[in-house]
Design a protein around this motif. Structure first.
Motif, PDB file in Angstrom:
ATOM      1  N   ALA A  75       0.841  -1.189   0.000  1.00 22.69           N
ATOM      2  CA  ALA A  75       0.000   0.000   0.000  1.00 22.69           C
ATOM      3  C   ALA A  75       0.881   1.245   0.000  1.00 22.69           C
ATOM      4  O   ALA A  75       2.049   1.208   0.381  1.00 22.69           O
ATOM      5  N   ILE A  76       0.273   2.352  -0.429  1.00 19.99           N
ATOM      6  CA  ILE A  76       0.894   3.673  -0.368  1.00 19.99           C
ATOM      7  C   ILE A  76      -0.022   4.550   0.480  1.00 19.99           C
ATOM      8  O   ILE A  76      -1.234   4.611   0.238  1.00 19.99           O
ATOM      9  N   GLY A  77       0.555   5.225   1.469  1.00 21.40           N
ATOM     10  CA  GLY A  77      -0.264   6.061   2.331  1.00 21.40           C
ATOM     11  C   GLY A  77       0.447   7.334   2.735  1.00 21.40           C
ATOM     12  O   GLY A  77       1.665   7.470   2.587  1.00 21.40           O
ATOM     13  N   VAL A  78      -0.332   8.274   3.245  1.00 21.57           N
ATOM     14  CA  VAL A  78       0.217   9.528   3.748  1.00 21.57           C
ATOM     15  C   VAL A  78       0.204   9.478   5.276  1.00 21.57           C
ATOM     16  O   VAL A  78      -0.750   8.978   5.885  1.00 21.57           O
ATOM     17  N   ILE A  79       1.255   9.948   5.888  1.00 23.05           N
ATOM     18  CA  ILE A  79       1.367   9.920   7.350  1.00 23.05           C
ATOM     19  C   ILE A  79       0.466  10.994   7.949  1.00 23.05           C
ATOM     20  O   ILE A  79       0.572  12.176   7.609  1.00 23.05           O
ATOM     21  N   VAL A  80      -0.433  10.578   8.818  1.00 20.38           N
ATOM     22  CA  VAL A  80      -1.321  11.482   9.534  1.00 20.38           C
ATOM     23  C   VAL A  80      -0.706  11.896  10.865  1.00 20.38           C
ATOM     24  O   VAL A  80      -0.769  13.052  11.279  1.00 20.38           O
ATOM     25  N   HIS A  95       4.207   0.735   2.394  1.00 21.43           N
ATOM     26  CA  HIS A  95       4.195  -0.157   3.558  1.00 21.43           C
ATOM     27  C   HIS A  95       3.373  -1.388   3.196  1.00 21.43           C
ATOM     28  O   HIS A  95       3.043  -1.580   2.014  1.00 21.43           O
ATOM     29  N   PHE A  96       3.036  -2.219   4.165  1.00 19.90           N
ATOM     30  CA  PHE A  96       2.402  -3.497   3.846  1.00 19.90           C
ATOM     31  C   PHE A  96       1.051  -3.697   4.534  1.00 19.90           C
ATOM     32  O   PHE A  96       0.542  -4.801   4.586  1.00 19.90           O
ATOM     33  N   ALA A  97       0.454  -2.626   5.041  1.00 21.49           N
ATOM     34  CA  ALA A  97      -0.854  -2.744   5.699  1.00 21.49           C
ATOM     35  C   ALA A  97      -1.957  -2.338   4.735  1.00 21.49           C
ATOM     36  O   ALA A  97      -2.634  -1.316   4.913  1.00 21.49           O
ATOM     37  N   GLY A  98      -2.116  -3.134   3.683  1.00 21.55           N
ATOM     38  CA  GLY A  98      -3.146  -2.870   2.690  1.00 21.55           C
ATOM     39  C   GLY A  98      -4.495  -3.463   3.077  1.00 21.55           C
ATOM     40  O   GLY A  98      -4.708  -3.891   4.203  1.00 21.55           O
ATOM     41  N   ARG A 102      -7.071   2.954   6.819  1.00 24.97           N
ATOM     42  CA  ARG A 102      -6.130   3.525   7.777  1.00 24.97           C
ATOM     43  C   ARG A 102      -5.429   2.391   8.516  1.00 24.97           C
ATOM     44  O   ARG A 102      -5.994   1.302   8.683  1.00 24.97           O
ATOM     45  N   ALA A 103      -4.228   2.691   9.010  1.00 25.59           N
ATOM     46  CA  ALA A 103      -3.480   1.651   9.708  1.00 25.59           C
ATOM     47  C   ALA A 103      -2.472   2.288  10.654  1.00 25.59           C
ATOM     48  O   ALA A 103      -1.964   3.383  10.401  1.00 25.59           O
ATOM     49  N   ILE A 104      -2.205   1.584  11.739  1.00 29.97           N
ATOM     50  CA  ILE A 104      -1.074   1.885  12.606  1.00 29.97           C
ATOM     51  C   ILE A 104       0.039   0.932  12.214  1.00 29.97           C
ATOM     52  O   ILE A 104      -0.141  -0.291  12.241  1.00 29.97           O
ATOM     53  N   ILE A 105       1.193   1.476  11.833  1.00 28.69           N
ATOM     54  CA  ILE A 105       2.302   0.629  11.385  1.00 28.69           C
ATOM     55  C   ILE A 105       3.578   1.005  12.129  1.00 28.69           C
ATOM     56  O   ILE A 105       3.718   2.130  12.625  1.00 28.69           O
ATOM     57  N   ASP A 106       4.485   0.046  12.210  1.00 33.53           N
ATOM     58  CA  ASP A 106       5.806   0.344  12.750  1.00 33.53           C
ATOM     59  C   ASP A 106       6.560   1.207  11.743  1.00 33.53           C
ATOM     60  O   ASP A 106       6.589   0.904  10.542  1.00 33.53           O
ATOM     61  N   ALA A 107       7.195   2.262  12.238  1.00 35.51           N
ATOM     62  CA  ALA A 107       7.944   3.145  11.352  1.00 35.51           C
ATOM     63  C   ALA A 107       9.030   2.384  10.599  1.00 35.51           C
ATOM     64  O   ALA A 107       9.344   2.714   9.450  1.00 35.51           O
ATOM     65  N   ALA A 108       9.584   1.358  11.227  1.00 37.04           N
ATOM     66  CA  ALA A 108      10.644   0.582  10.575  1.00 37.04           C
ATOM     67  C   ALA A 108      10.153  -0.143   9.325  1.00 37.04           C
ATOM     68  O   ALA A 108      10.964  -0.520   8.468  1.00 37.04           O
ATOM     69  N   SER A 109       8.844  -0.341   9.206  1.00 37.13           N
ATOM     70  CA  SER A 109       8.293  -1.044   8.055  1.00 37.13           C
ATOM     71  C   SER A 109       7.894  -0.102   6.929  1.00 37.13           C
ATOM     72  O   SER A 109       7.432  -0.553   5.880  1.00 37.13           O
ATOM     73  N   ALA A 110       8.045   1.206   7.146  1.00 36.55           N
ATOM     74  CA  ALA A 110       7.652   2.197   6.152  1.00 36.55           C
ATOM     75  C   ALA A 110       8.858   2.670   5.345  1.00 36.55           C
ATOM     76  O   ALA A 110       9.960   2.788   5.879  1.00 36.55           O
ATOM     77  N   THR A 111       8.625   2.961   4.071  1.00 31.08           N
ATOM     78  CA  THR A 111       9.675   3.484   3.193  1.00 31.08           C
ATOM     79  C   THR A 111       9.174   4.762   2.546  1.00 31.08           C
ATOM     80  O   THR A 111       8.142   4.753   1.860  1.00 31.08           O
ATOM     81  N   ARG A 112       9.873   5.850   2.773  1.00 32.22           N
ATOM     82  CA  ARG A 112       9.520   7.127   2.153  1.00 32.22           C
ATOM     83  C   ARG A 112       9.723   7.019   0.642  1.00 32.22           C
ATOM     84  O   ARG A 112      10.732   6.459   0.182  1.00 32.22           O
ATOM     85  N   ILE A 113       8.772   7.530  -0.145  1.00 31.15           N
ATOM     86  CA  ILE A 113       8.879   7.400  -1.598  1.00 31.15           C
ATOM     87  C   ILE A 113       9.097   8.758  -2.250  1.00 31.15           C
ATOM     88  O   ILE A 113       8.818   9.812  -1.682  1.00 31.15           O
ATOM     89  N   ASP A 114       9.611   8.707  -3.463  1.00 30.71           N
ATOM     90  CA  ASP A 114       9.877   9.893  -4.263  1.00 30.71           C
ATOM     91  C   ASP A 114       8.587  10.285  -4.978  1.00 30.71           C
ATOM     92  O   ASP A 114       8.163   9.606  -5.921  1.00 30.71           O
ATOM     93  N   THR A 115       7.958  11.359  -4.552  1.00 28.88           N
ATOM     94  CA  THR A 115       6.656  11.732  -5.112  1.00 28.88           C
ATOM     95  C   THR A 115       6.775  12.484  -6.435  1.00 28.88           C
ATOM     96  O   THR A 115       5.760  12.913  -6.980  1.00 28.88           O
ATOM     97  N   THR A 116       7.998  12.646  -6.974  1.00 28.40           N
ATOM     98  CA  THR A 116       8.106  13.168  -8.330  1.00 28.40           C
ATOM     99  C   THR A 116       7.737  12.094  -9.352  1.00 28.40           C
ATOM    100  O   THR A 116       7.519  12.393 -10.525  1.00 28.40           O
TER     101      THR A 116
END
Length: 337
Positions: A75-80, A95-98, A102-116
């Motif tokens: 999944a792709i999500g925006v941090i609230v 991340h992987f909470a598809g 909405r989801a609560i996820i461990d920050a270690a499981s998230a990857t910031r993406i290039d929005t360009t």
């Protein structure tokens, strides 16, 4: 403050082809994020054929989904809300909470993406489907200029990138898909040299021999079944087979190829693989495919379905071949902020 999430649970284990009643949309209160966690509002969800295997109770390379529990996937999500100093609200992450909004996820499981780059590309050519194509073609296929490559399910998210990687490596590519629109895109955009409409042939062996008169040196398998048998018949000596998926048999009892003895006769290499066992080359994959996209060497298609409620039907449509390219769920027009 109460955080309400909508998420799909596995209601029952499917027998054969999954049905809509195997899934249940549930509303659930989420706890506030704790230290090291993120609250994410999903914008894009992925559905993929491998999820069918996780709906059985069988242990495999990924744990099975549990009845009565949430499904998951890319999944792709925006941090609230962020409780981790590495991330800030408003940043977009993969991340992987598809299968949920909405989801609560461990920050270690998230990857910031290039929005360009379009966000959903990180579910396709820059996500695990693209990674599967990269591993299978380069790590197993090891293409050499002038060789003939055969790709099944070539209009899908994995197959279409496998075709383009083979072309980047200066190979001749035969692509199989169902439907003239898919085949036209493969020829005109992805660069396939020859195409096979498997829905219009009763004899895959004959069709492949016509499309690849000099034989097949690499086969990228997403289908299994009759495609795999045809590739074994057409294979040249010492051909390499990257076995990525076998969607033809996901909803039935698997049956091995009748001509498996060709593996011995022709000294073939058949190697199955899964992406999670190859993470050591993830950075290479991201670097190479990002560059190929920038250079115009990689293109992709998407089938976009709107609304969380349609996630199960989008998943089922994969098995009917209704998708062109990556199947994604767009949540941006829903209630997700």
């Amino acid at each position: 403050m109460t955080i309400m999430a909508r998420q799909f649970h596995l209601k029952s284990r499917p027998e054969g082809l999954p049905q809509a009643n195997n899934f249940e949309l549930v509303e659930q209160d989420l706890p506030a994020p704790e230290r090291g966690q993120l609250l994410v509002a999903n914008r894009w969800l992925s559905v993929d054929p491998y999820m069918r295997g996780r709906m059985t109770g069988r242990e495999s390379y990924m744990p099975p989904f549990q009845v009565g529990e949430p499904l998951d996937g890319a999944a792709i999500g925006v941090i609230v809300e962020s409780k981790d100093e590495r991330f800030s609200p408003g940043e977009v992450v993969s991340h992987f909470a598809g299968w949920r909004d909405r989801a609560i996820i461990d920050a270690a499981s998230a990857t910031r993406i290039d929005t360009t780059i379009p966000e959903q590309a990180y579910l396709g050519p820059l996500g695990f489907p693209g990674f599967a194509a990269y591993i299978g073609m380069l790590q197993i296929g090891k293409p050499r200029a002038g060789e003939t490559v055969f790709v099944s399910a070539a209009a899908g998210s994995v197959g279409s990138l496998a075709v383009q990687i083979a072309k980047i490596k200066e190979c001749r590519v035969v692509a199989s898909a169902g439907g003239e629109d898919k085949l036209r895109w493969l020829r005109e955009e992805a660069g396939a040299d020859a195409t096979i409409n498997y829905k219009n042939t009763d004899d895959m062996v004959a069709a492949l021999r016509e499309a690849a008169p000099k034989g097949v040196d690499i086969y990228f398998d997403n289908v299994g079944g009759t495609h795999l048998e045809a590739a074994l018949e057409a294979a040249n000596g010492f051909a390499r087979f990257a076995l990525c998926g076998m969607i033809e048999q996901y909803n039935s009892e698997p049956v091995g190829p009748r001509n498996i003895y060709a593996v011995i006769e022709k000294s073939l290499l058949l190697q199955g693989f899964v992406t999670i066992h190859n993470m050591s080359v993830w950075e290479d994959f991201q670097r190479d495919v990002t560059r190929w996209i920038a250079d115009g060497k990689v293109k992709w298609q998407e089938t976009v379905v709107h609304g969380l409620e349609r996630t199960p039907s989008a998943f089922l449509d994969l098995f009917a071949g209704k998708n062109i390219g990556k199947m994604v769920i767009d949540l941006r027009d829903g209630e997700t902020p």
